[in-house]
Scaffold this motif. Structure first.
Motif, PDB file in Angstrom:
ATOM      1  N   LEU A  71     -13.144  19.430  10.222  1.00  0.00           N
ATOM      2  CA  LEU A  71     -12.029  20.254  10.682  1.00  0.00           C
ATOM      3  C   LEU A  71     -11.236  20.917   9.572  1.00  0.00           C
ATOM      4  CD1 LEU A  71     -10.566  17.975  13.515  1.00  0.00           C
ATOM      5  CD2 LEU A  71     -12.355  19.705  13.666  1.00  0.00           C
ATOM      6  N   LEU A  72     -11.103  20.254   8.423  1.00  0.00           N
ATOM      7  CA  LEU A  72     -10.165  20.746   7.404  1.00  0.00           C
ATOM      8  C   LEU A  72     -10.480  22.172   6.966  1.00  0.00           C
ATOM      9  CD1 LEU A  72      -8.651  18.773   4.481  1.00  0.00           C
ATOM     10  CD2 LEU A  72      -9.634  21.005   4.032  1.00  0.00           C
ATOM     11  N   PRO A  84      -6.626  28.007   5.444  1.00  0.00           N
ATOM     12  CA  PRO A  84      -7.028  29.216   4.712  1.00  0.00           C
ATOM     13  C   PRO A  84      -7.460  28.842   3.295  1.00  0.00           C
ATOM     14  CG  PRO A  84      -4.892  29.502   5.794  1.00  0.00           C
ATOM     15  CD  PRO A  84      -5.236  28.047   5.888  1.00  0.00           C
ATOM     16  N   PRO A  85      -8.447  29.534   2.733  1.00  0.00           N
ATOM     17  CA  PRO A  85      -8.937  29.183   1.391  1.00  0.00           C
ATOM     18  C   PRO A  85      -7.852  29.099   0.331  1.00  0.00           C
ATOM     19  CG  PRO A  85     -10.408  30.763   2.446  1.00  0.00           C
ATOM     20  CD  PRO A  85      -9.228  30.618   3.342  1.00  0.00           C
ATOM     21  N   LYS A  86      -6.866  29.988   0.400  1.00  0.00           N
ATOM     22  CA  LYS A  86      -5.816  30.009  -0.624  1.00  0.00           C
ATOM     23  C   LYS A  86      -4.843  28.842  -0.480  1.00  0.00           C
ATOM     24  CE  LYS A  86      -5.869  35.027  -1.320  1.00  0.00           C
ATOM     25  NZ  LYS A  86      -5.060  36.273  -1.294  1.00  0.00           N
ATOM     26  N   ARG A  87      -4.890  28.143   0.644  1.00  0.00           N
ATOM     27  CA  ARG A  87      -3.938  27.054   0.895  1.00  0.00           C
ATOM     28  C   ARG A  87      -4.543  25.672   0.667  1.00  0.00           C
ATOM     29  NH1 ARG A  87       0.651  29.882   0.604  1.00  0.00           N
ATOM     30  NH2 ARG A  87       0.779  31.529   2.195  1.00  0.00           N
ATOM     31  N   ARG A  88      -5.838  25.603   0.372  1.00  0.00           N
ATOM     32  CA  ARG A  88      -6.480  24.296   0.282  1.00  0.00           C
ATOM     33  C   ARG A  88      -6.007  23.502  -0.930  1.00  0.00           C
ATOM     34  NH1 ARG A  88     -12.327  26.811   2.124  1.00  0.00           N
ATOM     35  NH2 ARG A  88     -11.668  27.179   4.284  1.00  0.00           N
ATOM     36  N   SER A  89      -5.506  24.185  -1.954  1.00  0.00           N
ATOM     37  CA  SER A  89      -4.951  23.468  -3.103  1.00  0.00           C
ATOM     38  C   SER A  89      -3.716  22.665  -2.719  1.00  0.00           C
ATOM     39  CB  SER A  89      -4.607  24.445  -4.224  1.00  0.00           C
ATOM     40  OG  SER A  89      -3.656  25.405  -3.791  1.00  0.00           O
ATOM     41  N   TRP A  90      -3.073  23.028  -1.599  1.00  0.00           N
ATOM     42  CA  TRP A  90      -1.911  22.272  -1.137  1.00  0.00           C
ATOM     43  C   TRP A  90      -2.278  20.819  -0.852  1.00  0.00           C
ATOM     44  CZ3 TRP A  90       2.597  24.733   1.875  1.00  0.00           C
ATOM     45  CH2 TRP A  90       2.921  25.986   1.344  1.00  0.00           C
ATOM     46  N   VAL A  91      -3.498  20.602  -0.386  1.00  0.00           N
ATOM     47  CA  VAL A  91      -3.931  19.232  -0.108  1.00  0.00           C
ATOM     48  C   VAL A  91      -4.008  18.435  -1.410  1.00  0.00           C
ATOM     49  CG1 VAL A  91      -5.804  17.805   0.804  1.00  0.00           C
ATOM     50  CG2 VAL A  91      -5.190  19.937   1.948  1.00  0.00           C
ATOM     51  N   ILE A  92      -4.511  19.060  -2.473  1.00  0.00           N
ATOM     52  CA  ILE A  92      -4.570  18.383  -3.781  1.00  0.00           C
ATOM     53  C   ILE A  92      -3.163  18.032  -4.248  1.00  0.00           C
ATOM     54  CG2 ILE A  92      -5.231  18.637  -6.202  1.00  0.00           C
ATOM     55  CD1 ILE A  92      -7.459  20.475  -5.333  1.00  0.00           C
ATOM     56  N   ALA A 128     -14.228  17.501   1.213  1.00  0.00           N
ATOM     57  CA  ALA A 128     -13.985  18.737   1.967  1.00  0.00           C
ATOM     58  C   ALA A 128     -13.472  19.843   1.061  1.00  0.00           C
ATOM     59  CB  ALA A 128     -12.992  18.473   3.095  1.00  0.00           C
ATOM     60  N   ILE A 129     -12.546  19.501   0.163  1.00  0.00           N
ATOM     61  CA  ILE A 129     -12.010  20.515  -0.753  1.00  0.00           C
ATOM     62  C   ILE A 129     -13.100  20.979  -1.728  1.00  0.00           C
ATOM     63  CG2 ILE A 129     -10.297  20.956  -2.554  1.00  0.00           C
ATOM     64  CD1 ILE A 129      -8.572  18.790  -1.189  1.00  0.00           C
ATOM     65  N   LEU A 130     -13.894  20.036  -2.225  1.00  0.00           N
ATOM     66  CA  LEU A 130     -14.955  20.396  -3.156  1.00  0.00           C
ATOM     67  C   LEU A 130     -15.973  21.315  -2.478  1.00  0.00           C
ATOM     68  CD1 LEU A 130     -16.341  20.066  -5.902  1.00  0.00           C
ATOM     69  CD2 LEU A 130     -17.452  18.009  -4.996  1.00  0.00           C
ATOM     70  N   ASP A 131     -16.300  21.051  -1.238  1.00  0.00           N
ATOM     71  CA  ASP A 131     -17.289  21.852  -0.527  1.00  0.00           C
ATOM     72  C   ASP A 131     -16.808  23.271  -0.291  1.00  0.00           C
ATOM     73  OD1 ASP A 131     -19.829  22.073   0.854  1.00  0.00           O
ATOM     74  OD2 ASP A 131     -18.658  22.179   2.694  1.00  0.00           O
ATOM     75  N   LEU A 190      -3.270  14.238  15.884  1.00  0.00           N
ATOM     76  CA  LEU A 190      -2.525  15.489  16.024  1.00  0.00           C
ATOM     77  C   LEU A 190      -3.300  16.653  15.413  1.00  0.00           C
ATOM     78  CD1 LEU A 190       0.030  16.969  16.867  1.00  0.00           C
ATOM     79  CD2 LEU A 190       1.082  16.268  14.707  1.00  0.00           C
ATOM     80  N   ALA A 191      -3.988  16.402  14.296  1.00  0.00           N
ATOM     81  CA  ALA A 191      -4.803  17.448  13.673  1.00  0.00           C
ATOM     82  C   ALA A 191      -5.917  17.900  14.606  1.00  0.00           C
ATOM     83  CB  ALA A 191      -5.382  16.932  12.353  1.00  0.00           C
ATOM     84  N   VAL A 192      -6.549  16.941  15.303  1.00  0.00           N
ATOM     85  CA  VAL A 192      -7.608  17.289  16.262  1.00  0.00           C
ATOM     86  C   VAL A 192      -7.034  18.131  17.398  1.00  0.00           C
ATOM     87  CG1 VAL A 192      -9.292  16.363  17.900  1.00  0.00           C
ATOM     88  CG2 VAL A 192      -8.956  15.241  15.696  1.00  0.00           C
ATOM     89  N   ILE A 193      -5.858  17.751  17.896  1.00  0.00           N
ATOM     90  CA  ILE A 193      -5.223  18.505  18.988  1.00  0.00           C
ATOM     91  C   ILE A 193      -4.869  19.917  18.529  1.00  0.00           C
ATOM     92  CG2 ILE A 193      -3.183  18.624  20.469  1.00  0.00           C
ATOM     93  CD1 ILE A 193      -3.167  15.555  20.474  1.00  0.00           C
ATOM     94  N   LEU A 194      -4.319  20.040  17.325  1.00  0.00           N
ATOM     95  CA  LEU A 194      -3.963  21.357  16.798  1.00  0.00           C
ATOM     96  C   LEU A 194      -5.205  22.216  16.590  1.00  0.00           C
ATOM     97  CD1 LEU A 194      -1.231  20.351  14.188  1.00  0.00           C
ATOM     98  CD2 LEU A 194      -0.882  21.668  16.282  1.00  0.00           C
ATOM     99  N   TRP A 195      -6.282  21.595  16.110  1.00  0.00           N
ATOM    100  CA  TRP A 195      -7.542  22.336  15.955  1.00  0.00           C
ATOM    101  C   TRP A 195      -8.002  22.891  17.303  1.00  0.00           C
ATOM    102  CZ3 TRP A 195     -12.129  20.629  18.342  1.00  0.00           C
ATOM    103  CH2 TRP A 195     -13.259  21.400  18.057  1.00  0.00           C
TER     104      TRP A 195
END
Length: 469
Positions: free
Chosen positions: A143-144, A149-157, A464-467, A81-86
């Motif tokens: 893809l991630l 958005p940069p400000k939202r990547r902490s949501w993954v953590i 991905a988050i670290l990069d 689904l992530a690939v399709i949304l991308w």
């Protein structure tokens, strides 16, 4: 003047839709209607904010083995689904973005090697899913960053650690209230925790890919709190509390798993976080290591400073390291050494499989297929007819399935990633935690195979988050 009745013919599509919805509500059970409505709103949300799929996928990882949709796990469905949304979002924006990074290039090369070795696989049905694991990690890396958005990547953590908290708490409940199969029973009072993984060892491996990061972030926030108090600045205490809760819950689940490999991996992971934090930490770690050695020496004199059950559990690991493989296999099997000899038998089988084809092995996923023939070469292995799916040692498993070429490529991948993360650890507290994750994987994988049930995707998320920092 047009009346309301005159306008009705122009509204027939809306009227048909309302009639259809009314019929659906009347004929379909209410729970299914509510599920459909929730699903519809979910689709709208994802189309409006496609990046939400990544925190959702991060939280769903530990539940992939418990929830499946047809032949695929929920993790694989969400990744698709992530690939399709991308793709849909990229077409809408007229820009399909792929983030090529050093880790992504490494995983691409490794996946290509695995694909090339498919031609030697004895069972393509088993081989293809094994290769797709590395492709899935590559997709996360590509893809991630482009979708979030940069400000939202902490949501993954936060999503990853929230899932870890839920698994840690559930593991403690299983341990205390004896929830699980009878063969996981401990001392007739407790139950080895397995979370939603059905087995304690992968459960401990899952927690081990989270605990070093949770500890690193909690430790950093604690130090920051001390600095803030001195300098009268503001601090996000809710975030500090969250990281402390995450580290505590995951640690409790790890202890409840009663997994020797998990405990050893945890010591390696936490050791990396604490030792590499600063020069002063190195000194204190050496002191702490000396104290630990002293305690182990004292406990060996039966002074009961360490619970006897823990002593026996950890002490049995010396059978892996202090005695030769052949000597262990020659021992008489009993309840106390059953699991150790069983693992050693699978190590031996992996070596026998590899010796049949040194360079390319029997193909990814071929260990279980080749196992019955391998044990025929050593009568001691006939006691262990169940192949268990893998060799309980990732290095021997890779060697058996993909030979010297596969093992060298894996060690190159792992070592290169370790150096890349290490170079970032001086400026990033997250990188320090990820070093701990690598230390856990390197240690625990010596006794198991942790690239199962979606656990491997943690590598993609963390890198991905670290990069993106």
């Amino acid at each position: 003047m047009m009346t309301t009745f005159d306008a009705w013919p122009k509204r027939w599509p809306q009227l048909l839709l309302l009639a259809g919805l009314a019929s659906l509500i009347a004929l379909v059970p209410l729970p299914w209607v509510l599920l459909g409505v929730a699903g519809g709103w979910g689709v709208v949300l994802l189309l409006r904010f496609p990046w939400v799929i990544w925190p959702l996928l991060a939280f769903a990882l530990p539940f992939s083995s418990a929830i499946s949709i047809g032949p695929a796990s929920v993790t694989e469905v969400l990744l698709l689904l992530a690939v399709i949304l991308w793709f849909v979002d990229g077409v809408r924006r007229e820009s399909l973005q792929l983030k090529f990074s050093f880790p992504a290039c490494l995983f691409f090369c490794y996946a290509m090697i695995q694909l090339a070795l498919l031609s030697f696989a004895v069972d393509l049905v088993e081989a293809i899913p094994e290769v797709l694991k590395w492709v899935e990690i590559l997709l996360v890396l590509l893809l991630l960053q482009g979708m979030m958005p940069p400000k939202r990547r902490s949501w993954v953590i936060y999503a990853l650690l929230c899932a870890g908290i839920s698994q840690g708490i559930w593991g403690v409940v299983q341990f205390l209230f004896q929830i699980g199969p009878i063969n996981f029973l401990l001392f007739d009072r407790f139950m080895r925790a397995s979370g939603t993984f059905a087995q304690p060892n992968p459960y401990a491996g899952y927690l081990g890919t989270l605990l070093p990061v949770a500890l690193s972030l909690a430790f950093y926030r604690l130090l920051e709190a001390r600095r803030v108090q001195r300098e009268a600045e503001s601090l996000n205490y809710m975030e500090l509390l969250f990281f402390i809760i995450a580290a505590s819950a995951i640690t409790a689940g790890m202890l409840a798993s009663w997994s020797r490999g998990g405990w050893l991996g945890t010591m390696a992971g936490l050791g990396a976080v604490l030792i590499l934090r600063s020069r002063l930490a190195v000194v204190w770690s050496l002191v702490g290591g000396g104290v630990l050695i002293l305690l182990l020496m004292v406990s060996s004199l039966n002074m009961d400073l360490i619970p006897s059950a823990v002593q026996e559990r950890v002490g049995s690991v010396t059978v892996y390291l202090g005695v030769g493989l052949e000597e262990v296999l020659n021992e008489e099997v009993h309840d106390g050494n059953f699991s150790v000899i069983e693992r050693m038998a699978h190590w031996k089988a992996a070596i026998l499989i590899w010796q049949e084809n040194w360079w390319v092995g029997v193909g990814a996923g071929g260990y279980e297929t080749a196992y019955p023939q391998a044990i025929q070469q050593d009568l001691r292995l006939l006691l262990w007819e169940n192949p268990l799916g893998h060799a309980h040692n990732i290095y021997l498993n890779i060697l058996a399935e993909t030979g010297v070429i596969g093992l060298l490529s894996y060690l190159t991948l792992f070592g290169s990633l370790l150096v890349w993360v290490g170079l970032k650890s001086g400026q990033s507290v997250l990188a320090l935690g990820i070093l701990g994750v690598f230390a856990h994987l390197a240690t625990h994988n010596f006794f198991d195979n942790l690239y199962v049930q979606g656990i491997y995707l943690h590598l993609g998320f963390w890198l991905a988050i670290l990069d993106s920092e």
